[in-house]
Design a protein around this motif. Structure first.
Motif, mmCIF file in Angstrom:
data_model
loop_
_atom_site.group_PDB
_atom_site.id
_atom_site.type_symbol
_atom_site.label_atom_id
_atom_site.label_comp_id
_atom_site.label_asym_id
_atom_site.label_seq_id
_atom_site.Cartn_x
_atom_site.Cartn_y
_atom_site.Cartn_z
ATOM 1 N N PHE A 71 0.839 -1.203 0.000
ATOM 2 C CA PHE A 71 0.000 0.000 0.000
ATOM 3 C C PHE A 71 0.878 1.258 0.000
ATOM 4 C CE2 PHE A 71 -2.749 3.162 2.111
ATOM 5 C CZ PHE A 71 -3.825 3.105 1.248
ATOM 6 N N ALA A 72 1.948 1.219 0.800
ATOM 7 C CA ALA A 72 2.876 2.362 0.859
ATOM 8 C C ALA A 72 3.539 2.567 -0.511
ATOM 9 C CB ALA A 72 3.934 2.121 1.931
ATOM 10 N N GLY A 73 3.896 1.466 -1.164
ATOM 11 C CA GLY A 73 4.486 1.551 -2.501
ATOM 12 C C GLY A 73 3.518 2.177 -3.491
ATOM 13 N N THR A 103 11.640 0.665 -3.405
ATOM 14 C CA THR A 103 12.025 0.052 -2.130
ATOM 15 C C THR A 103 10.845 -0.682 -1.504
ATOM 16 O OG1 THR A 103 13.515 1.915 -1.839
ATOM 17 C CG2 THR A 103 13.158 0.531 0.074
ATOM 18 N N PHE A 104 9.686 -0.034 -1.487
ATOM 19 C CA PHE A 104 8.502 -0.655 -0.866
ATOM 20 C C PHE A 104 8.069 -1.908 -1.626
ATOM 21 C CE2 PHE A 104 7.449 3.587 1.174
ATOM 22 C CZ PHE A 104 7.696 3.132 2.458
ATOM 23 N N PHE A 105 8.031 -1.814 -2.955
ATOM 24 C CA PHE A 105 7.598 -2.976 -3.756
ATOM 25 C C PHE A 105 8.584 -4.134 -3.617
ATOM 26 C CE2 PHE A 105 4.702 -0.642 -7.041
ATOM 27 C CZ PHE A 105 3.713 -0.582 -6.082
ATOM 28 N N THR A 106 9.871 -3.805 -3.650
ATOM 29 C CA THR A 106 10.890 -4.862 -3.517
ATOM 30 C C THR A 106 10.789 -5.525 -2.142
ATOM 31 O OG1 THR A 106 12.318 -3.533 -4.936
ATOM 32 C CG2 THR A 106 13.367 -5.347 -3.784
ATOM 33 N N ALA A 107 10.655 -4.694 -1.106
ATOM 34 C CA ALA A 107 10.551 -5.232 0.254
ATOM 35 C C ALA A 107 9.307 -6.103 0.377
ATOM 36 C CB ALA A 107 10.521 -4.093 1.264
ATOM 37 N N CYS A 108 8.201 -5.619 -0.184
ATOM 38 C CA CYS A 108 6.932 -6.368 -0.115
ATOM 39 C C CYS A 108 7.070 -7.710 -0.837
ATOM 40 C CB CYS A 108 5.802 -5.540 -0.719
ATOM 41 S SG CYS A 108 4.256 -6.421 -0.838
ATOM 42 N N LEU A 143 6.078 -8.623 -9.071
ATOM 43 C CA LEU A 143 6.145 -7.448 -8.186
ATOM 44 C C LEU A 143 7.601 -7.111 -7.853
ATOM 45 C CD1 LEU A 143 4.477 -5.383 -6.532
ATOM 46 C CD2 LEU A 143 4.619 -6.959 -4.629
ATOM 47 N N LEU A 144 8.397 -8.150 -7.657
ATOM 48 C CA LEU A 144 9.822 -7.950 -7.377
ATOM 49 C C LEU A 144 10.504 -7.284 -8.576
ATOM 50 C CD1 LEU A 144 12.138 -8.515 -5.375
ATOM 51 C CD2 LEU A 144 12.488 -10.694 -6.503
ATOM 52 N N ILE A 145 10.151 -7.762 -9.776
ATOM 53 C CA ILE A 145 10.717 -7.173 -11.001
ATOM 54 C C ILE A 145 10.321 -5.700 -11.104
ATOM 55 C CG2 ILE A 145 10.622 -7.235 -13.538
ATOM 56 C CD1 ILE A 145 10.317 -10.334 -13.220
ATOM 57 N N VAL A 146 9.038 -5.414 -10.824
ATOM 58 C CA VAL A 146 8.549 -4.023 -10.888
ATOM 59 C C VAL A 146 9.287 -3.156 -9.860
ATOM 60 C CG1 VAL A 146 6.524 -2.546 -10.493
ATOM 61 C CG2 VAL A 146 6.287 -4.622 -11.826
ATOM 62 N N GLY A 147 9.490 -3.717 -8.663
ATOM 63 C CA GLY A 147 10.204 -2.992 -7.604
ATOM 64 C C GLY A 147 11.613 -2.630 -8.031
ATOM 65 N N VAL A 148 12.320 -3.628 -8.575
ATOM 66 C CA VAL A 148 13.709 -3.386 -9.011
ATOM 67 C C VAL A 148 13.720 -2.402 -10.190
ATOM 68 C CG1 VAL A 148 15.789 -4.474 -9.936
ATOM 69 C CG2 VAL A 148 14.522 -5.603 -8.132
ATOM 70 N N LEU A 149 12.715 -2.527 -11.060
ATOM 71 C CA LEU A 149 12.607 -1.606 -12.198
ATOM 72 C C LEU A 149 12.460 -0.159 -11.711
ATOM 73 C CD1 LEU A 149 12.201 -1.239 -15.326
ATOM 74 C CD2 LEU A 149 9.772 -1.344 -14.870
ATOM 75 N N PHE A 150 11.666 0.032 -10.663
ATOM 76 C CA PHE A 150 11.477 1.384 -10.124
ATOM 77 C C PHE A 150 12.775 1.923 -9.516
ATOM 78 C CE2 PHE A 150 6.941 1.321 -10.758
ATOM 79 C CZ PHE A 150 6.649 2.667 -10.870
ATOM 80 N N LEU A 151 13.551 1.014 -8.893
ATOM 81 C CA LEU A 151 14.845 1.445 -8.341
ATOM 82 C C LEU A 151 15.778 1.875 -9.473
ATOM 83 C CD1 LEU A 151 15.483 -1.197 -5.528
ATOM 84 C CD2 LEU A 151 14.882 1.197 -5.258
ATOM 85 N N LEU A 152 15.745 1.117 -10.576
ATOM 86 C CA LEU A 152 16.555 1.481 -11.747
ATOM 87 C C LEU A 152 16.075 2.797 -12.344
ATOM 88 C CD1 LEU A 152 16.975 -1.949 -13.573
ATOM 89 C CD2 LEU A 152 18.760 -0.612 -12.502
ATOM 90 N N LEU A 153 14.746 2.952 -12.403
ATOM 91 C CA LEU A 153 14.154 4.196 -12.933
ATOM 92 C C LEU A 153 14.600 5.394 -12.094
ATOM 93 C CD1 LEU A 153 10.401 3.666 -13.901
ATOM 94 C CD2 LEU A 153 12.215 4.582 -15.304
ATOM 95 N N SER A 154 14.637 5.195 -10.789
ATOM 96 C CA SER A 154 15.056 6.264 -9.890
ATOM 97 C C SER A 154 16.488 6.697 -10.213
ATOM 98 C CB SER A 154 14.962 5.770 -8.450
ATOM 99 O OG SER A 154 15.511 6.696 -7.583
#
Lengths: 171, 77
Positions: A71-73, A103-108, A143-154
């Motif tokens: 939810f935080a993500g 970070t939130f998506f990866t952690a989740c 979801l893990l892939i999306v999380g890492v993708l967002f970290l790369l996007l950042s």
């Protein structure tokens, strides 16, 4: 309706659909704990065959904590979509929001993968079930892939911001 | 930043105003102000050429290097 507006509305929809879960979940669990004999609410979680035991409570707490991470993500992603809509693509705020989302998506996703791993160890009854199509495992991996993708996007936004600043300060 | 811009001094020597120079060079006053204040990260050769032409000077008259560490040498102002 452009793509940015569509993106923001989709996230808004998902976000507002999840708000009741965040608000009512703890209350529902508390109600079930306080009134174990009640029959109104059927809590669809494992380990409740012999009443709402400590194991079931632990499962619910873990599930809720992981859901809060998701939810935080989503909240951070909603803020990011808002910035896209305002055309503030190259700003420190976008870098911050995308990093937090990742970070939130990866952690989740990592937490959930560990959680379902432990849960399947506890609930192993000598049978192995195979799910074809999109299983929980597949979705969590996604979801893990999306999380890492967002970290790369950042990271990409951070580099883009530095290049833009340099370009703006070139006379 | 160890690169110092002496544009103000050269402008004063030529008795020219920033607005005038910006018009001749073809850049905005805001950009010229960025250059004068030393906030600029880079200067295009075309801009430098236009400034030198307008002020009838050499790039060295406008730009100077001052080492942050005096032991490394370099001109200090």
């Amino acid at each position: 309706m452009n793509l940015n507006t569509f993106f923001k509305r989709l996230i808004d929809l998902a976000f507002y659909l999840m708000v009741p879960i965040v608000v009512f979940f703890p209350g529902t669990i508390l109600y079930v704990l306080m009134f174990p004999e009640q029959t109104i609410i059927n809590v669809n979680i494992p380990y409740v065959e012999n009443g709402f035991s400590g194991k079931a409570l632990l499962f619910s707490m873990g599930f809720f904590a992981l859901f809060l991470l998701f939810f935080a993500g989503l909240y951070q992603m909603r803020k990011f979509a808002g910035l896209l809509l305002k055309n503030k693509l190259f700003s420190q705020e976008v870098v911050k929001r995308t990093h937090k989302t990742g970070t939130f998506f990866t952690a989740c996703a990592l937490g959930s993968l560990i959680f379902i791993g432990i849960n399947s160890l506890f609930s192993y009854e000598g049978k192995i079930s195979v799910t074809f199509g999109s299983s929980n495992f597949n979705l969590l991996l996604f979801l893990l892939i999306v999380g890492v993708l967002f970290l790369l996007l950042s990271d990409a936004f951070k580099k883009a911001l530095a290049i833009k600043e340099e370009n703006d300060l070139t006379v | 930043m160890p690169i110092i811009i002496n544009l103000d001094q050269v402008l004063a020597d030529r008795n020219m105003k920033s607005k005038e120079l910006a018009e001749i060079v073809g850049i905005t006053e805001a950009n010229l102000s960025i250059l004068k204040s030393g906030k600029a990260k880079a200067v295009r050769f075309s801009t430098l050429e236009a400034i030198c032409e307008a002020l009838d000077c050499q790039p060295g008259d406008i730009l100077a290097f001052s080492s942050p560490n005096p032991s490394q040498g370099g001109e200090s102002n």
